[in-house]
Design a protein around this motif. Structure first.
Motif, PDB file in Angstrom:
ATOM      1  N   ARG A 271       0.989  -1.194   0.091  1.00 43.98           N
ATOM      2  CA  ARG A 271      -0.054  -0.068   0.095  1.00 43.98           C
ATOM      3  C   ARG A 271       0.839   1.180   0.049  1.00 43.98           C
ATOM      4  N   ASP A 272       1.923   1.331   0.917  1.00 46.19           N
ATOM      5  CA  ASP A 272       2.693   2.553   0.867  1.00 46.19           C
ATOM      6  C   ASP A 272       3.513   2.513  -0.553  1.00 46.19           C
ATOM      7  N   TRP A 273       3.913   1.563  -1.085  1.00 44.12           N
ATOM      8  CA  TRP A 273       4.566   1.449  -2.306  1.00 44.12           C
ATOM      9  C   TRP A 273       3.372   2.348  -3.422  1.00 44.12           C
ATOM     10  N   GLN A 274       2.448   1.536  -3.374  1.00 39.71           N
ATOM     11  CA  GLN A 274       1.314   2.283  -4.428  1.00 39.71           C
ATOM     12  C   GLN A 274       1.052   3.713  -4.115  1.00 39.71           C
ATOM     13  N   VAL A 275       1.077   4.116  -2.733  1.00 40.98           N
ATOM     14  CA  VAL A 275       0.548   5.548  -2.551  1.00 40.98           C
ATOM     15  C   VAL A 275       1.897   6.334  -3.045  1.00 40.98           C
ATOM     16  N   ARG A 276       2.980   5.978  -2.792  1.00 35.59           N
ATOM     17  CA  ARG A 276       4.040   6.845  -3.288  1.00 35.59           C
ATOM     18  C   ARG A 276       4.206   6.707  -4.886  1.00 35.59           C
ATOM     19  N   ARG A 277       3.811   5.869  -5.677  1.00 37.19           N
ATOM     20  CA  ARG A 277       3.615   5.804  -7.213  1.00 37.19           C
ATOM     21  C   ARG A 277       2.596   6.580  -7.590  1.00 37.19           C
ATOM     22  N   ASP A 278       1.509   6.715  -6.641  1.00 33.98           N
ATOM     23  CA  ASP A 278       0.241   7.492  -7.162  1.00 33.98           C
ATOM     24  C   ASP A 278       0.716   9.024  -6.977  1.00 33.98           C
ATOM     25  N   ASP A 279       1.584   9.311  -5.785  1.00 35.73           N
ATOM     26  CA  ASP A 279       2.019  10.668  -5.600  1.00 35.73           C
ATOM     27  C   ASP A 279       3.067  11.190  -6.650  1.00 35.73           C
ATOM     28  N   ASP A 280       3.671  10.344  -7.005  1.00 35.17           N
ATOM     29  CA  ASP A 280       4.527  10.532  -8.090  1.00 35.17           C
ATOM     30  C   ASP A 280       3.910  10.921  -9.430  1.00 35.17           C
ATOM     31  N   ALA A 281       2.804  10.038  -9.816  1.00 37.08           N
ATOM     32  CA  ALA A 281       2.160  10.444 -10.798  1.00 37.08           C
ATOM     33  C   ALA A 281       1.505  11.707 -10.984  1.00 37.08           C
ATOM     34  N   ARG A 282       0.911  12.168  -9.672  1.00 39.06           N
ATOM     35  CA  ARG A 282       0.098  13.322  -9.706  1.00 39.06           C
ATOM     36  C   ARG A 282       1.203  14.499  -9.751  1.00 39.06           C
ATOM     37  N   ARG A 283       2.283  14.151  -9.140  1.00 36.22           N
ATOM     38  CA  ARG A 283       3.490  15.561  -9.160  1.00 36.22           C
ATOM     39  C   ARG A 283       3.519  15.710 -10.770  1.00 36.22           C
ATOM     40  N   LEU A 284       3.845  14.641 -11.646  1.00 36.06           N
ATOM     41  CA  LEU A 284       3.855  14.726 -12.873  1.00 36.06           C
ATOM     42  C   LEU A 284       2.935  15.404 -13.648  1.00 36.06           C
ATOM     43  N   LEU A 285       1.696  14.885 -13.325  1.00 35.91           N
ATOM     44  CA  LEU A 285       0.521  15.616 -13.978  1.00 35.91           C
ATOM     45  C   LEU A 285       0.385  17.117 -13.659  1.00 35.91           C
ATOM     46  N   VAL A 286       0.546  17.412 -12.373  1.00 34.35           N
ATOM     47  CA  VAL A 286       0.655  18.998 -11.982  1.00 34.35           C
ATOM     48  C   VAL A 286       1.551  19.550 -12.980  1.00 34.35           C
ATOM     49  N   GLU A 287       2.962  19.046 -13.123  1.00 31.19           N
ATOM     50  CA  GLU A 287       3.830  19.854 -13.934  1.00 31.19           C
ATOM     51  C   GLU A 287       3.199  19.935 -15.367  1.00 31.19           C
ATOM     52  N   ALA A 288       2.621  18.962 -15.861  1.00 29.49           N
ATOM     53  CA  ALA A 288       2.088  18.899 -17.293  1.00 29.49           C
ATOM     54  C   ALA A 288       1.026  19.786 -17.541  1.00 29.49           C
ATOM     55  N   VAL A 289      -0.049  19.883 -16.519  1.00 33.70           N
ATOM     56  CA  VAL A 289      -1.139  20.643 -16.784  1.00 33.70           C
ATOM     57  C   VAL A 289      -0.630  21.916 -16.725  1.00 33.70           C
ATOM     58  N   ALA A 290       0.297  22.240 -15.874  1.00 35.83           N
ATOM     59  CA  ALA A 290       0.827  23.818 -15.733  1.00 35.83           C
ATOM     60  C   ALA A 290       1.423  24.224 -16.984  1.00 35.83           C
ATOM     61  N   ARG A 291       2.170  23.221 -17.639  1.00 32.46           N
ATOM     62  CA  ARG A 291       2.856  23.399 -18.787  1.00 32.46           C
ATOM     63  C   ARG A 291       1.932  23.808 -20.077  1.00 32.46           C
ATOM     64  N   ALA A 292       0.481  22.993 -20.120  1.00 30.75           N
ATOM     65  CA  ALA A 292      -0.281  23.111 -21.011  1.00 30.75           C
ATOM     66  C   ALA A 292      -0.932  24.288 -20.742  1.00 30.75           C
ATOM     67  N   ARG A 293      -1.456  24.832 -19.553  1.00 30.29           N
ATOM     68  CA  ARG A 293      -2.068  25.844 -19.352  1.00 30.29           C
ATOM     69  C   ARG A 293      -1.336  27.200 -19.693  1.00 30.29           C
ATOM     70  N   ALA A 294      -0.001  27.014 -19.540  1.00 32.55           N
ATOM     71  CA  ALA A 294       0.820  28.353 -20.038  1.00 32.55           C
ATOM     72  C   ALA A 294       1.076  28.641 -21.093  1.00 32.55           C
ATOM     73  N   ARG A 295       0.753  27.268 -22.331  1.00 31.36           N
ATOM     74  CA  ARG A 295       0.801  27.289 -23.749  1.00 31.36           C
ATOM     75  C   ARG A 295      -0.570  27.841 -24.248  1.00 31.36           C
ATOM     76  N   GLN A 296      -1.491  27.234 -23.720  1.00 28.64           N
ATOM     77  CA  GLN A 296      -3.031  27.641 -24.166  1.00 28.64           C
ATOM     78  C   GLN A 296      -3.787  27.947 -22.814  1.00 28.64           C
ATOM     79  N   PRO A 297      -3.629  29.120 -22.481  1.00 29.63           N
ATOM     80  CA  PRO A 297      -4.521  29.396 -21.090  1.00 29.63           C
ATOM     81  C   PRO A 297      -5.985  29.052 -21.382  1.00 29.63           C
ATOM     82  N   GLY A 298      -6.765  29.149 -22.282  1.00 33.83           N
ATOM     83  CA  GLY A 298      -8.025  29.093 -22.323  1.00 33.83           C
ATOM     84  C   GLY A 298      -8.623  27.806 -22.531  1.00 33.83           C
ATOM     85  N   ILE A 299      -7.962  26.700 -22.407  1.00 35.50           N
ATOM     86  CA  ILE A 299      -8.516  25.372 -22.583  1.00 35.50           C
ATOM     87  C   ILE A 299      -8.773  24.632 -21.270  1.00 35.50           C
TER      88      ILE A 299
END
Length: 316
Positions: free
Chosen positions: A204-232
């Motif tokens: 369970r701890d291992w999967q939680v860490r994996r989920d957290d790492d995935a969310r971190r990458l998604l936060v960065e990707a969303v920020a990148r996409a929003r900076a490029r196209q703010p209206g989407i």
């Protein structure tokens, strides 16, 4: 070094591999539609397979004649769709089909091919020609299934921390903006090599860490996409399934899935990664594979290169 990130807007030509099949015609329609949006041209390419050479020149001539007839027929069918506002030409080549198509690959041209695959048939498409093409290309490649795309909606992008993954996010943001649709960023939290703990709480701890790492990458990707196209509009999803499976499942009803080709830091032939391989092996929607952006020298590197070239020139 700095990276060029303008993936979509640099596309000036769509090169479509045609063979008279239903998926190839779907690829032609898709290319014309996208070329119209971009103000680009469309080139239809039919390659007469040079394996005919093993049975004599007479059959090579027959194959060439058949290829010309096929191209004339496909061009005639495509012209009404182009409606006079998309420049479209046809070329007949002889050789190895995927190798010759890959020779058209450039950062400002998109290769487009159709596929019969429209669902999940794991392992049955080994040796697929679309996989061969993506492996040989160094520019973007679109794989278009024959299923009707008018009922599809939204753009899905696979998220990772590679240069190609960043280029995929950029392209996906641009396409979501152009198509006035939602962008869905997807990251798998399943590891390639599964953790095998002694206790359930460790798993369970291992999967939680994996989920957290995935969310971190998604936060960065969303920020990148929003900076490029703010209206989407952007949504993100963490899925506990293997990456290729997760992307194809989420994109099943999407108009486009965008993925990076591999973890390499520059465009390279023969560099298709395992996730891209799995996605294309079981493609469920129109899919664009992008490579890592080309690098261009920084001002300091360019100056040093210029000085070196000048010294070399003087020495000669």
């Amino acid at each position: 070094m700095r990276l060029r990130t303008e993936v979509l807007m640099n596309i000036r030509e769509y090169v479509v591999g045609v063979d008279g099949s239903v998926p190839a015609r779907a690829a032609i329609r898709w290319a014309i539609s996208n070329a119209r949006e971009r103000g680009a041209t469309v080139t239809l390419v039919h390659v007469a397979d040079d394996e005919w050479g093993a049975v004599g020149t007479r059959l090579i001539g027959e194959a060439d004649a058949g290829g010309r007839e096929l191209l004339d027929r496909e061009l005639g069918g495509a012209l009404p769709t182009a409606a006079g506002d998309v420049p479209i030409v046809a070329e007949l080549r002889t050789g190895s089909p995927m190798v010759l198509l890959a020779s058209y690959s450039r950062p400002d041209s998109m290769l487009v091919v159709g596929t019969h695959k429209t669902g999940f048939h794991y392992g049955r498409a080994f040796g697929s020609r679309s996989l061969q093409l993506v492996n040989l290309a160094t520019g973007p490649v679109a794989i278009i299934p024959e299923t009707e795309s008018r009922l599809r909606h939204g753009v899905v992008v696979g998220v990772d921390d590679t240069p190609a993954g960043g280029a995929a996010v950029d392209l996906a943001a641009d396409l979501a903006c152009d198509h006035h649709c939602e962008l869905v960023a997807v990251r798998s939290s399943t590891a390639t090599h599964r953790f095998d703990p002694d206790r359930d709480d460790e798993l369970r701890d291992w999967q939680v860490r994996r989920d957290d790492d995935a969310r971190r990458l998604l936060v960065e990707a969303v920020a990148r996409a929003r900076a490029r196209q703010p209206g989407i509009t952007i949504r993100s999803r963490v899925i506990r399934r293997p990456p290729g499976t997760a992307l194809n499942e989420v994109a099943r009803a999407a108009e486009l899935l965008i993925i990076g080709d591999s973890r390499r830091d520059k465009p390279q032939q023969g560099g298709l990664g395992s996730v891209a391989y799995d996605v294309l092996l079981n493609v469920s929607s129109p899919t664009i594979v992008v490579h890592a952006p080309e690098t261009e020298p920084s001002s300091r590197e360019a100056s040093a290169a210029h000085e070196t070239q000048g010294e070399s020139h003087v020495a000669r």
